[in-house]
Design an enzyme around this catalytic site. Structure first.
Site, PDB file in Angstrom:
ATOM      1  N   ASP A  80       0.825  -1.208   0.000  1.00  0.00           N
ATOM      2  CA  ASP A  80       0.000   0.000   0.000  1.00  0.00           C
ATOM      3  C   ASP A  80       0.867   1.269   0.000  1.00  0.00           C
ATOM      4  O   ASP A  80       1.843   1.362   0.760  1.00  0.00           O
ATOM      5  CB  ASP A  80      -0.861  -0.035   1.274  1.00  0.00           C
ATOM      6  CG  ASP A  80      -1.968   0.993   1.288  1.00  0.00           C
ATOM      7  OD1 ASP A  80      -2.880   0.874   0.456  1.00  0.00           O
ATOM      8  OD2 ASP A  80      -1.916   1.905   2.145  1.00  0.00           O
ATOM      9  N   GLU A 107      14.097 -15.764  -0.031  1.00  0.00           N
ATOM     10  CA  GLU A 107      14.487 -16.836   0.893  1.00  0.00           C
ATOM     11  C   GLU A 107      13.432 -17.949   0.912  1.00  0.00           C
ATOM     12  O   GLU A 107      13.687 -19.043   1.384  1.00  0.00           O
ATOM     13  CB  GLU A 107      14.606 -16.288   2.319  1.00  0.00           C
ATOM     14  CG  GLU A 107      15.794 -15.404   2.558  1.00  0.00           C
ATOM     15  CD  GLU A 107      15.692 -14.768   3.942  1.00  0.00           C
ATOM     16  OE1 GLU A 107      15.060 -15.351   4.848  1.00  0.00           O
ATOM     17  OE2 GLU A 107      16.225 -13.651   4.088  1.00  0.00           O
TER      18      GLU A 107
HETATM   19  C1  GLC Z   1      -4.290   2.941  -0.661  1.00  0.00           C
HETATM   20  C2  GLC Z   1      -5.524   2.075  -0.570  1.00  0.00           C
HETATM   21  C3  GLC Z   1      -6.674   2.926  -0.145  1.00  0.00           C
HETATM   22  C4  GLC Z   1      -6.366   3.510   1.211  1.00  0.00           C
HETATM   23  C5  GLC Z   1      -5.049   4.269   1.190  1.00  0.00           C
HETATM   24  C6  GLC Z   1      -4.556   4.551   2.581  1.00  0.00           C
HETATM   25  O1  GLC Z   1      -4.390   3.888  -1.657  1.00  0.00           O
HETATM   26  O2  GLC Z   1      -5.742   1.434  -1.785  1.00  0.00           O
HETATM   27  O3  GLC Z   1      -7.881   2.218  -0.098  1.00  0.00           O
HETATM   28  O4  GLC Z   1      -7.384   4.375   1.622  1.00  0.00           O
HETATM   29  O5  GLC Z   1      -4.031   3.530   0.568  1.00  0.00           O
HETATM   30  O6  GLC Z   1      -4.102   3.366   3.170  1.00  0.00           O
END
Ligand code: GLC
Length: 584
Positions: free
Chosen positions: A234, A286
């Site tokens: 993310d 790994e």
């Molecule tokens: C990313 C995710 C989104 C979230 C953001 C903060 O963009 O896809 O859904 O709100 O990160 O974590």
């Protein structure tokens, strides 16, 4: 399957399939992620087995066979970790625990066992830029004094101006409002500010502190040991911030704005971030079974995104510029060409994606009759509503076109049913933090997150054994349940199954793309990949296809005969086709 023959609707030389200079895709390799199809499951909206209206891990395990049967290689699971759910789970309070609304760690193990049995991998969503304000480390930081090592896990700074009334800099949150929140110190006095690029319930970690890196390496191993096939990472471009945290007058989401190119944004794409992924790649290596890393790195231009997938970094990165390219011949051709070149230069596959949990679904976007009044945001009841029939026709065409491209593809749950957003969602149901943080100016992303329709067994269309559904489903979904589409040969579900099977048997994911020269004035966008011609009609007139065997069309209305004899085939507007041309 039908044999087609060229007629005169397009100049003869087009059908001789003259190609431009080849644009090479990734080199042939047995590495599964170079040609993979990965299906995103958004757990809270997939299948609810407890009747509380929120999907759960046992629901995924129970229905996973349907998704495996589609012909996908892996599942990306959006967050299911312990979380107060302020941002639908992207606010994690314990990275090693399953949130009780989704189940238990044992449920996760059962899901992995079922996935192994079905031959699909499970990728876990890792959220390393920020956690929840209820994470133990943040709670400890708040309880500890300024300057303590506990505060060093996060980005705390003193405010500016008289009595520190002003935040430490002018950064804005992606969800609206300032990116800083002031705390009350343990002694009750107004205190420091902490940085949150997203909601105030999502404090950013301080990745300059090696303890943060150590913690995440341990989290990585925790899930790899439990059998995860890898991670979707993310906001992978935001972990490291420029030293000194300089002011930034550009856009909060980093998109280019006049005078503020993305490359200068102090919170994105800092060079040191690549060291993090080099370490993670070596951890993945790994483990047996080619565990992978996919970056959500919303960096511009696409050539910079390729830095995230250099040979010793991540395996894949979501191609958002492709997703954001509309129904536009020149723009699609340009972004595909650039993507293959940019990723090819670092020997990585490009990915292709049309929908996910953060954007209006492509069936809705492509059916929009007017530009969104809030670009990038969902449509609401007060907006001009999309044309559902046009949207679905274009969505199926765009999908067929996308699945013909070399590289990896991502699908978002429900697109195989032809679902669009709930564009009539009443505001009282909205849960996306951006809705509250902008006082309703932005509607947020709830419209694309609506629970799936399975069958007619309950008033939540089989999503839950009860009537409960955390977001209401649109009325038209009653006709789009998986059950209703199961046996209809023309259903979107069977179209996806056919497309994925053919993509795999024809090895399109590992192929090369050669553009077909356009002689249709920007109507037909076509290329050849591994002996398959892929064509999309973006225009308003039918276009004749070269002679050949139609392998798959985007719908039963995609093709029509050119003349009374029915001896040639036209590709209709808003349609796509895969064709094996007759050998000359
Ligand atoms: C990313 C995710 C989104 C979230 C953001 C903060 O963009 O896809 O859904 O709100 O990160 O974590």
């Amino acid at each position: 399957m039908s044999q087609t023959e060229q007629r005169s609707a397009i100049p003869q030389h087009n059908t001789e399939a003259r190609f431009e200079e080849p644009t090479h895709g990734p080199s042939t390799s047995s590495e599964w992620w170079r040609r993979s199809v990965i299906y995103q499951i958004y757990p809270r909206s997939f299948r609810d087995t407890t009747g509380n209206g929120i999907g759960d891990l046992p629901g995924i395990t129970a229905e996973l066979h349907h998704i495996a049967a589609l012909g996908v290689d892996a599942i990306w699971l959006s967050p299911f970790f312990a979380s107060p759910q302020k941002d639908a789970g992207y606010d994690v309070s314990d990275y090693r625990a399953v949130d009780p609304i989704f189940g238990t760690l044992e449920d996760f193990d059962a899901l992995i066992a079922e996935a192994n049995r079905l031959g699909v991998k499970i990728l876990v969503d890792l959220v390393p830029n920020h956690c929840s304000n209820e994470h133990a480390l943040f709670v400890e930081a708040l309880a500890s004094p300024k300057g303590s090592s506990a505060r060093e896990h996060f980005i705390f700074r003193d405010g500016r101006g008289v009595d520190c009334q002003l935040p430490p800099n002018n950064w804005q949150s992606h969800f609206g409002g300032p990116a800083w929140t002031r705390i009350t110190e343990p002694d009750g006095t107004p205190g420091q500010y902490y940085l949150h690029l997203f909601d105030s319930a999502q404090p950013d970690f301080n990745w300059d502190n090696p303890a943060v890196g150590d913690e995440f390496e341990s989290v990585l191993r925790f899930w790899l040991d439990r059998g995860a096939g890898g991670f979707r990472v993310d906001v992978a471009h935001a972990l490291i911030k420029a030293s000194g945290l300089p002011d930034w007058d550009g856009r909060a989401d980093g998109a280019d704005s006049p005078g503020y190119p993305f490359a200068d944004a102090p919170m994105f794409g800092q060079p040191a971030v690549h060291e993090v992924y080099r370490r993670w790649r070596s951890i993945c290596e790994e483990y047996e079974g080619e565990r992978v890393l996919c970056a959500e790195a919303n960096v511009h231009p696409i050539e910079s995104m390729a830095d995230w997938v250099r040979p010793d970094e991540m395996h894949q990165s979501f191609n958002f510029p492709f997703l954001h390219t509309g129904w536009d011949h020149a723009a699609l051709k340009a972004i595909i060409t650039r993507s293959l070149k940019a990723f090819g230069a670092v020997n990585a596959p490009s990915t292709w994606v049309l929908s996910n949990h953060d954007v209006p679904r492509h069936a809705t976007r492509l059916g929009a009759t007017a530009p969104s009044p809030r670009p990038g945001d969902g449509l609401g009841p007060q907006d001009e509503q999309p044309d559902i029939v046009l949207g679905l026709a274009r969505a199926r065409a765009a999908t067929l076109f996308m699945l013909g491209l070399p590289g990896g593809a991502y699908l978002y749950q429900g697109e195989e049913l032809g679902l669009g957003d709930n564009t009539m969602l009443p505001n009282e149901h909205r849960q996306d933090p951006s809705y509250a943080r902008t006082n309703g100016e932005r509607l947020g992303r709830d419209g694309c997150r609506v629970p799936l329709p399975w069958d007619d067994s309950s008033s939540s269309l089989g999503f839950s054994d009860s009537a409960a559904s955390w977001l209401p489903q649109p009325a038209e979904w009653a006709k789009l349940t998986r059950q209703a589409q199961e046996t209809d040969p023309d259903s979107t579900l069977n179209f996806y199954r056919n497309a994925l099977a053919l993509r795999s048997s024809s090895q399109l994911g590992l192929g090369n793309l050669n553009w077909l020269e356009d002689t249709t004035n920007g109507q037909l966008l076509g290329f050849e990949n591994t002996g398959v011609m892929v064509a999309l009609n973006l225009g308003v007139e039918p276009v004749a296809l070269p002679a050949g065997e139609v392998l798959l069309a985007s719908s039963s209305e995609a093709l029509s005969p050119a003349g009374p004899e029915g001896s040639a085939v036209l590709l209709n507007p808003n349609a796509a086709v895969w064709l094996r041309r007759a050998s000359s």
